[in-house]
Write a protein that holds these residues in place. Structure first.
Motif, PDB file in Angstrom:
ATOM      1  N   LYS A  42     -46.043 -84.158 -16.394  1.00 45.88           N
ATOM      2  CA  LYS A  42     -44.584 -84.106 -16.466  1.00 45.88           C
ATOM      3  C   LYS A  42     -43.938 -85.308 -15.807  1.00 45.88           C
ATOM      4  O   LYS A  42     -42.897 -85.802 -16.255  1.00 45.88           O
ATOM      5  N   ASN A  43     -44.531 -85.815 -14.742  1.00 50.65           N
ATOM      6  CA  ASN A  43     -43.935 -86.907 -13.969  1.00 50.65           C
ATOM      7  C   ASN A  43     -44.565 -88.267 -14.242  1.00 50.65           C
ATOM      8  O   ASN A  43     -44.095 -89.269 -13.675  1.00 50.65           O
ATOM      9  N   LEU A  44     -45.585 -88.335 -15.069  1.00 48.20           N
ATOM     10  CA  LEU A  44     -46.320 -89.586 -15.276  1.00 48.20           C
ATOM     11  C   LEU A  44     -45.390 -90.676 -15.790  1.00 48.20           C
ATOM     12  O   LEU A  44     -44.723 -90.514 -16.811  1.00 48.20           O
ATOM     13  N   HIS A  45     -45.346 -91.804 -15.088  1.00 49.90           N
ATOM     14  CA  HIS A  45     -44.503 -92.939 -15.474  1.00 49.90           C
ATOM     15  C   HIS A  45     -45.178 -94.245 -15.058  1.00 49.90           C
ATOM     16  O   HIS A  45     -45.962 -94.288 -14.109  1.00 49.90           O
ATOM     17  N   PHE A  46     -44.829 -95.313 -15.805  1.00 48.05           N
ATOM     18  CA  PHE A  46     -45.392 -96.640 -15.537  1.00 48.05           C
ATOM     19  C   PHE A  46     -44.320 -97.668 -15.190  1.00 48.05           C
ATOM     20  O   PHE A  46     -44.652 -98.836 -14.958  1.00 48.05           O
ATOM     21  N   VAL A  47     -43.059 -97.257 -15.169  1.00 47.14           N
ATOM     22  CA  VAL A  47     -41.970 -98.205 -14.939  1.00 47.14           C
ATOM     23  C   VAL A  47     -40.809 -97.450 -14.313  1.00 47.14           C
ATOM     24  O   VAL A  47     -40.693 -96.221 -14.452  1.00 47.14           O
ATOM     25  N   ASN A  48     -39.947 -98.184 -13.623  1.00 44.83           N
ATOM     26  CA  ASN A  48     -38.733 -97.614 -13.045  1.00 44.83           C
ATOM     27  C   ASN A  48     -37.682 -97.464 -14.136  1.00 44.83           C
ATOM     28  O   ASN A  48     -37.265 -98.444 -14.756  1.00 44.83           O
ATOM     29  N   ASN A  49     -37.235 -96.252 -14.380  1.00 40.91           N
ATOM     30  CA  ASN A  49     -36.264 -96.015 -15.457  1.00 40.91           C
ATOM     31  C   ASN A  49     -34.915 -96.657 -15.181  1.00 40.91           C
ATOM     32  O   ASN A  49     -34.136 -96.887 -16.116  1.00 40.91           O
TER      33      ASN A  49
END
Length: 253
Positions: free
Chosen positions: A173-180
């Motif tokens: 659910k929280n997986l991210h590779f960059v700052n939104n």
């Protein structure tokens, strides 16, 4: 008969020439007017230029002898460094500490931006999560929950023992590779994975196994969600998804 068939709306004088095909010199009469359409089509096909003939031949390279020597030396170096490594160790050459740190930092940042301040992630859990994703790529089940099922015919003990189902969902659910927050300053459609892609490309160039025969080909990544970069290609096994250009090689057995 001729006078009755003349057009009435032509200003000026009209000259009418009558002739017999037998009395007209060769070249002055176009006999194609009396030809059937099928004969015209055959003749037009015969008049088309010859189609190219493809044949298999050995490739020619524009590299110099020095460049070729450098490639051979690089292949030897990569082989020496990989020959005693396990598959997991080879994978960690690509997904090294730099990649893991990038994912952890941006995943925790995204959770905090959405008021999930209790969420935490370390390298151990992230590697377990990636391992489950790789396993689910070739051991497919109808639903994600079945990997944690107690039924003997569908449950995967390796998955259920490595990570609880809810923990897997939280990471996913929280997986991210960059700052939104940086999305407003870019028009890149793939900005969500751009930092990860840039790092991986450098890793592939560093550790990529070079071959003599390389072909540029396309590969489809299946995706059914909404995204401006998604494509639809009719007649393909995977019709919806992301089209990637790849450098394809083959290994002689």
């Amino acid at each position: 008969m001729i006078t009755a068939s003349l057009p009435r709306d032509v200003p000026g004088n009209i000259e009418v020439f009558r002739s017999n095909k037998d009395t007209i010199p060769c070249g002055d009469f176009d006999s194609s007017d009396d030809e059937p359409l099928a004969e015209k089509a055959k003749r037009s096909r015969r008049q088309q230029p010859d189609q190219p003939v493809w044949r298999t031949c050995s490739p020619t390279y524009s590299t110099t002898t020095q460049e070729r020597t450098e490639v051979i030396a690089r292949q030897k170096l990569v082989k020496e460094q990989f020959q005693d490594l396990t598959p997991v160790q080879i994978f960690e050459k690509i997904f090294d500490d730099e990649v893991i740190s990038l994912i952890i930092t941006n995943t925790i940042l995204y959770a905090n931006q959405n008021n999930r301040h209790t969420f935490q992630l370390d390298s151990v859990d992230l590697k377990k999560f990636i391992g489950i994703l790789i396993l689910s790529g070739y051991h497919k089940l109808p639903r994600e929950d079945l990997y944690w099922s107690y039924d003997e015919d569908v449950g995967v003990e390796m998955v259920s023992r490595s990570m609880p189902r809810q923990r897997f969902r939280d990471i996913k659910k929280n997986l991210h590779f960059v700052n939104n927050d940086e999305a407003s300053s870019t028009r890149d459609k793939m900005f969500k994975i751009r930092p990860l892609a840039d790092i991986l490309i450098n890793k592939f160039l560093q550790w990529g196994v070079m071959h003599d025969n390389i072909s540029i080909d396309e590969s489809m990544v299946k995706y059914f969600g909404h995204h401006p970069a998604k494509q639809f290609i009719r007649g393909k096994p995977v019709r919806f998804g992301y089209k990637n250009w790849v450098a394809a090689t083959f290994i002689k057995c």
